[in-house]
Write a protein that holds these residues in place. Structure first.
Motif, PDB file in Angstrom:
ATOM      1  N   UNK A 153       0.830  -1.208   0.000  1.00  0.00           N
ATOM      2  CA  UNK A 153       0.000   0.000   0.000  1.00  0.00           C
ATOM      3  C   UNK A 153       0.861   1.254   0.000  1.00  0.00           C
ATOM      4  N   UNK A 154       1.957   1.214   0.746  1.00  0.00           N
ATOM      5  CA  UNK A 154       2.827   2.383   0.842  1.00  0.00           C
ATOM      6  C   UNK A 154       3.424   2.803  -0.488  1.00  0.00           C
ATOM      7  N   UNK A 155       3.838   1.837  -1.305  1.00  0.00           N
ATOM      8  CA  UNK A 155       4.419   2.213  -2.598  1.00  0.00           C
ATOM      9  C   UNK A 155       3.347   2.383  -3.668  1.00  0.00           C
ATOM     10  N   UNK A 156       2.279   1.575  -3.594  1.00  0.00           N
ATOM     11  CA  UNK A 156       1.200   1.670  -4.576  1.00  0.00           C
ATOM     12  C   UNK A 156       0.518   3.040  -4.490  1.00  0.00           C
ATOM     13  N   UNK A 157       0.322   3.534  -3.285  1.00  0.00           N
ATOM     14  CA  UNK A 157      -0.324   4.840  -3.098  1.00  0.00           C
ATOM     15  C   UNK A 157       0.550   5.986  -3.601  1.00  0.00           C
ATOM     16  N   UNK A 158       1.805   5.720  -3.854  1.00  0.00           N
ATOM     17  CA  UNK A 158       2.706   6.764  -4.397  1.00  0.00           C
ATOM     18  C   UNK A 158       3.033   6.497  -5.860  1.00  0.00           C
ATOM     19  N   UNK A 159       2.195   5.705  -6.524  1.00  0.00           N
ATOM     20  CA  UNK A 159       2.304   5.536  -7.963  1.00  0.00           C
ATOM     21  C   UNK A 159       3.192   4.412  -8.453  1.00  0.00           C
ATOM     22  N   UNK A 160       3.640   3.525  -7.574  1.00  0.00           N
ATOM     23  CA  UNK A 160       4.492   2.408  -7.990  1.00  0.00           C
ATOM     24  C   UNK A 160       3.615   1.158  -8.097  1.00  0.00           C
ATOM     25  N   UNK A 161       3.659   0.499  -9.255  1.00  0.00           N
ATOM     26  CA  UNK A 161       2.885  -0.734  -9.440  1.00  0.00           C
ATOM     27  C   UNK A 161       3.784  -1.938  -9.393  1.00  0.00           C
TER      28      UNK A 161
END
Length: 161
Positions: A153-161
């Motif tokens: 969630x931490x990286x996904x919420x900052x645009x990393x898939x």
């Protein structure tokens, strides 16, 4: 046969979740007929506490600044940790140049992804815990990302898939 190089710079120094997980993944990949090699730090001063009998280990000579960095608060500690990572990556890069590795799995600080700029080997980066804004942009250089627990969630919420 496909050779997977697993990079975990703490493997012979500590046994936390990342090290146990990498060893478990290595066993499973080995049972699926992959060749496994580990790349880990051989500190210049600190003695190794652990060994790995089942797989070949390549020891990367590098100073150990990560542990002592926690004695310095704020930015000073962060700079030491970053420098620790850079020194390891530079030593590892020299070792991996010309190595017969088909895939690299990286566990540790995101500075490891800097290998993508010099090696043609596909990189899989294992994200554990929070990634600072300073490092999150490096994640795009990995060929694949495995996010554990809340880190997804931490990286996904900052645009990393």
């Amino acid at each position: 046969m496909t050779t997977v190089g697993i990079v975990n710079r703490e493997l012979i120094l500590n046994r936390g979740g990342g090290e146990i997980n990498d060893l478990s993944i290595a066993v499973e990949l080995d049972e699926l007929s992959f060749d496994i090699e580990f790349y880990t730090r051989e500190p210049l001063i600190k003695a190794p506490k652990y060994s790995v009998e089942r797989f070949p280990i390549h020891r990367v000579r590098s100073p150990y600044l990560y542990g002592p960095s926690h004695h310095f608060p704020g930015i000073a500690g962060s700079i030491l940790r970053h420098f620790d990572g850079r020194l390891f990556v530079e030593s590892l890069e020299r070792m991996l140049t010309g190595a017969d590795v088909d895939i690299l799995q990286l566990t540790g600080r995101p500075t490891l992804i800097d290998l993508a700029h010099s090696l043609k080997t596909p990189l899989v980066y294992s994200v554990r815990g929070e990634v600072s804004d300073f490092y999150v942009k490096k994640l795009a250089d990995a060929d694949a990302i495995v996010a554990w627990g809340d880190s997804y969630d931490g990286i996904h919420n900052r645009g990393v898939d």
